[in-house]
Design an enzyme around this catalytic site. Structure first.
Site: not given
Ligand code: F6P
Length: 318
Positions: A11, A72, A103, A126, A128, A130, A172
């Protein structure tokens, strides 16, 4: 001249562009030739690698997202594609890599180092927040500020109409964004995966508050909780007797102008990461905690789930 490359993985966060700018500047200061790898590990496999110029990064410090793209990658999990990646780096004599990511990305890099000895440094990035071993991940402050602005605006409409608002934050399976938002936005309720709750426990108190003149409720719900945000809104309508709405903040939390903190952290992460690589840190993540910047092993960063700060958790009323 030695060659160094950077890529973004997973992300995107607000702060990646300031990091790219500092990367180009500081690499040149250290007499390294900087390269950009476009579109994350996918681009590394597909050989989307180009020398980075000052002109590539001019004006990007104010921009969210990442100028070089992110992705990703499933393919990088496979040894055959990591071998292709290594050949692409060898062709340009690049033996040092910086990766802005989470991670999951760092685990892949660890394998890459063990197989092919490409030195790397991970920079935790990130919203998050986390990643174990670091108190701060790039992008968190910008995301929190976007959430703050959104919730301040939602409060205006919630109070005008006399409504309950369930505001869903990203993260997440981490409740970090929701927890900090709750403590700094004056919301009535904070629902996060790290804490068990039962809405019924709040029923009497919320009804009492309504009788005593409360006009609205703000609830911050982390996306990782088991209950759906709409079910929480329905509970307010049925049990508390107040009209309720859901507002899912979604990807606006990842974009927008990087905050001052993220610009400064981007600067420092890059400088420390490049210095570390030049000093022989071959296979690590640059972390930030109360002791300042320090390098941690991939094992330490990826083997344990990060837990929320107990002091902050303790501030949440049950
Ligand atoms: O890890 C970052 C994040 O924004 C999370 O908070 C969220 O759950 C996820 O990525 C969303 O992923 P995507 O952009 O693939 O929808």
């Amino acid at each position: 001249m030695r060659n160094i490359a950077i890529l973004c993985s997973g992300g995107d966060v607000s702060g990646m562009n300031p990091a790219l700018k500092r990367f180009v500047e500081y690499a040149k200061e250290k007499e390294l030739t900087p390269y950009f790898i476009y579109d994350g590990f996918e681009g590394l496999i597909d050989n989307k690698i180009k020398a980075a110029r000052y002109s590539d990064v001019s004006g990007i410090i104010t921009r969210g997202g990442t100028k070089i793209g992110s992705a990703r990658s499933e393919r990088f999990k496979q040894a055959e594609f990591r071998l292709i990646a290594k050949k692409n780096l060898d062709a340009l004599e690049i033996d040092m890599l910086l990766v802005l990511g989470g991670d999951g990305s760092f685990k892949g890099l660890d394998l890459f180092y063990k197989e092919h000895k490409v030195k790397f440094c991970g920079i935790p990035s990130t919203i998050d927040n986390d990643i174990n071993g670091t108190d701060y991940c790039l992008g968190v402050d910008s995301a929190l500020n976007i959430i703050k602005t959104s919730i301040d605006a939602i409060r205006d409409t919630a109070s005008s109409f006399s409504r309950a608002f369930v505001v869903e934050t990203m993260g997440r399976d981490s409740g970090y964004l929701a927890l900090i938002t709750h403590l700094t936005s004056g919301s009535e309720l904070c629902l996060i995966p790290e804490r068990e709750y039962n809405l019924a426990d709040y029923e009497e108190e919320f009804k009492h508050q309504m009788k005593n003149g409360r006009r609205y409720f703000l609830v911050i719900a982390a996306e990782g909780i088991e209950q759906n945000s709409q079910d929480i809104a329905d509970w307010f309508e049925e049990k508390i007797g107040i009209e309720a709405r859901v507002s899912v903040l979604g990807h606006i939390q990842r974009g927008g102008n990087p905050s001052v903190k993220d610009r400064l952290m981007a600067y420092k992460f890059i400088v420390n990461a490049i210095d570390g690589l030049l000093d022989g840190q071959n296979d690590s993540v640059i972390c930030y905690d109360r002791f300042g910047f320090n390098f941690k092993s991939i094992e330490e960063v990826t083997s344990t789930k990060k837990v929320l700060d107990s002091e902050l958790l303790g501030y949440v009323k049950s």
